[in-house]
Design a protein around this motif. Structure first.
Motif, mmCIF file in Angstrom:
data_model
loop_
_atom_site.group_PDB
_atom_site.id
_atom_site.type_symbol
_atom_site.label_atom_id
_atom_site.label_comp_id
_atom_site.label_asym_id
_atom_site.label_seq_id
_atom_site.Cartn_x
_atom_site.Cartn_y
_atom_site.Cartn_z
ATOM 1 N N VAL A 87 0.844 -1.138 0.086
ATOM 2 C CA VAL A 87 -0.181 0.063 0.076
ATOM 3 C C VAL A 87 0.957 1.406 0.024
ATOM 4 O O VAL A 87 0.743 2.263 -0.772
ATOM 5 C CB VAL A 87 -1.046 0.200 1.270
ATOM 6 C CG1 VAL A 87 -1.831 1.390 1.251
ATOM 7 C CG2 VAL A 87 -1.887 -0.999 1.060
ATOM 8 N N TYR A 90 -7.694 -1.402 5.959
ATOM 9 C CA TYR A 90 -8.826 -2.406 5.210
ATOM 10 C C TYR A 90 -8.311 -3.573 4.919
ATOM 11 O O TYR A 90 -9.055 -4.670 4.834
ATOM 12 C CB TYR A 90 -9.459 -1.365 4.266
ATOM 13 C CG TYR A 90 -10.333 -2.013 3.246
ATOM 14 C CD1 TYR A 90 -11.776 -1.931 3.519
ATOM 15 C CD2 TYR A 90 -9.978 -2.615 1.864
ATOM 16 C CE1 TYR A 90 -12.719 -2.806 2.699
ATOM 17 C CE2 TYR A 90 -10.820 -3.235 1.231
ATOM 18 C CZ TYR A 90 -12.229 -3.490 1.601
ATOM 19 O OH TYR A 90 -13.053 -3.850 0.863
ATOM 20 N N LEU A 91 -7.223 -3.573 4.000
ATOM 21 C CA LEU A 91 -6.651 -4.926 3.337
ATOM 22 C C LEU A 91 -6.057 -5.866 4.520
ATOM 23 O O LEU A 91 -6.398 -6.913 4.367
ATOM 24 C CB LEU A 91 -5.655 -4.421 2.594
ATOM 25 C CG LEU A 91 -5.931 -3.738 1.262
ATOM 26 C CD1 LEU A 91 -4.880 -2.738 0.553
ATOM 27 C CD2 LEU A 91 -6.702 -4.497 0.347
ATOM 28 N N ASP A 126 -11.178 1.502 -6.840
ATOM 29 C CA ASP A 126 -11.586 0.326 -6.668
ATOM 30 C C ASP A 126 -10.475 -0.632 -7.655
ATOM 31 O O ASP A 126 -10.036 -1.771 -6.828
ATOM 32 C CB ASP A 126 -13.081 0.035 -7.468
ATOM 33 C CG ASP A 126 -13.548 -1.477 -7.102
ATOM 34 O OD1 ASP A 126 -13.388 -1.791 -5.855
ATOM 35 O OD2 ASP A 126 -13.982 -2.113 -8.236
ATOM 36 N N ARG A 174 -14.614 2.791 -2.721
ATOM 37 C CA ARG A 174 -14.550 2.033 -3.496
ATOM 38 C C ARG A 174 -15.566 2.074 -4.919
ATOM 39 O O ARG A 174 -15.512 1.684 -5.963
ATOM 40 C CB ARG A 174 -14.926 0.613 -3.175
ATOM 41 C CG ARG A 174 -13.633 0.125 -2.322
ATOM 42 C CD ARG A 174 -13.515 -1.346 -1.930
ATOM 43 N NE ARG A 174 -12.595 -1.999 -3.228
ATOM 44 C CZ ARG A 174 -12.303 -3.184 -3.256
ATOM 45 N NH1 ARG A 174 -12.263 -3.996 -2.040
ATOM 46 N NH2 ARG A 174 -11.766 -3.663 -4.288
ATOM 47 N N VAL A 219 -13.406 3.230 3.324
ATOM 48 C CA VAL A 219 -12.753 2.731 2.065
ATOM 49 C C VAL A 219 -13.854 2.090 1.454
ATOM 50 O O VAL A 219 -13.512 2.153 0.116
ATOM 51 C CB VAL A 219 -11.605 1.474 2.630
ATOM 52 C CG1 VAL A 219 -11.217 0.525 1.333
ATOM 53 C CG2 VAL A 219 -10.224 2.090 3.218
ATOM 54 N N LEU A 275 -4.338 -4.559 -5.074
ATOM 55 C CA LEU A 275 -3.593 -4.811 -3.931
ATOM 56 C C LEU A 275 -3.876 -6.069 -3.260
ATOM 57 O O LEU A 275 -3.263 -6.600 -2.827
ATOM 58 C CB LEU A 275 -3.766 -3.634 -3.020
ATOM 59 C CG LEU A 275 -2.691 -2.212 -3.612
ATOM 60 C CD1 LEU A 275 -3.385 -1.172 -2.772
ATOM 61 C CD2 LEU A 275 -1.255 -2.553 -3.384
ATOM 62 N N GLU A 276 -5.382 -6.290 -3.329
ATOM 63 C CA GLU A 276 -5.593 -7.464 -2.635
ATOM 64 C C GLU A 276 -5.169 -8.695 -3.237
ATOM 65 O O GLU A 276 -4.867 -9.519 -2.786
ATOM 66 C CB GLU A 276 -7.419 -7.533 -2.756
ATOM 67 C CG GLU A 276 -8.080 -6.636 -1.936
ATOM 68 C CD GLU A 276 -9.590 -6.740 -2.121
ATOM 69 O OE1 GLU A 276 -10.015 -7.761 -2.227
ATOM 70 O OE2 GLU A 276 -10.409 -5.739 -1.929
ATOM 71 N N LEU A 289 -7.453 -1.067 -5.236
ATOM 72 C CA LEU A 289 -7.593 -1.909 -4.355
ATOM 73 C C LEU A 289 -7.861 -3.347 -4.824
ATOM 74 O O LEU A 289 -7.117 -4.268 -3.958
ATOM 75 C CB LEU A 289 -9.000 -1.463 -3.465
ATOM 76 C CG LEU A 289 -8.674 -1.399 -1.963
ATOM 77 C CD1 LEU A 289 -7.609 -0.371 -1.626
ATOM 78 C CD2 LEU A 289 -9.777 -0.704 -1.257
ATOM 79 N N THR A 290 -8.435 -3.467 -5.844
ATOM 80 C CA THR A 290 -8.492 -5.006 -6.167
ATOM 81 C C THR A 290 -7.104 -5.441 -6.491
ATOM 82 O O THR A 290 -6.990 -6.563 -6.260
ATOM 83 C CB THR A 290 -9.531 -4.958 -7.421
ATOM 84 O OG1 THR A 290 -10.680 -4.684 -7.095
ATOM 85 C CG2 THR A 290 -9.611 -6.471 -8.090
ATOM 86 N N ALA A 323 -6.504 2.486 3.715
ATOM 87 C CA ALA A 323 -6.729 1.344 2.675
ATOM 88 C C ALA A 323 -5.732 0.204 3.426
ATOM 89 O O ALA A 323 -6.164 -0.901 3.411
ATOM 90 C CB ALA A 323 -5.796 1.771 1.660
ATOM 91 N N CYS A 356 -12.522 1.246 7.459
ATOM 92 C CA CYS A 356 -13.012 0.230 6.570
ATOM 93 C C CYS A 356 -14.430 0.745 6.060
ATOM 94 O O CYS A 356 -14.620 0.653 4.933
ATOM 95 C CB CYS A 356 -13.141 -1.161 7.390
ATOM 96 S SG CYS A 356 -11.878 -2.060 7.715
#
Length: 105
Positions: free
Chosen positions: A3, A33-34, A74, A68, A64, A80-81, A77-78, A30, A61
């Motif tokens: 991040v 959240y992750l 979004d 999204r 975030v 990074l996930e 974040l996707t 972020a 959370c």
């Protein structure tokens, strides 16, 4: 670290006690959240890691989740996930097996 790198903020700023400028605050949110979503950490556990209260993590959370709705955020974040999940899988599969473990060896 993912991040911090992706959002261009120093890693140490994510754990700094002060709130910091908006970019750092958003990166910290972020990251929290992750940690919760990808690693399944409780709000309390995430709070301990970031030096924050569980209610602060819950708020992060929520923020975030609202952000999204922005397609580019979004997508970030996707990505990074996915990177975090892939790194976790590599760590699990690359770990050396110990002699005499339950899985044989």
């Amino acid at each position: 670290m993912f991040v911090a790198h992706e959002l261009g903020v120093p890693v140490e700023d994510l754990r700094r006690a002060s709130r910091g400028v908006a970019d750092i605050c958003e990166a910290r949110q972020a990251a929290m959240y992750l940690a919760h979503v990808v690693f399944g950490m409780s709000f309390t556990a995430v709070g301990r890691e970031f030096g924050r209260d569980r209610s602060t993590v819950a708020h992060a959370c929520e923020q975030v989740e609202w952000r999204r709705e922005d397609v580019s955020f979004d997508a970030l974040l996707t990505r990074l996930e996915w990177q975090l999940r892939a790194a976790t899988q590599m760590t699990r599969t690359d770990a050396p097996r110990q002699e005499g473990s339950a899985h044989g060896g």
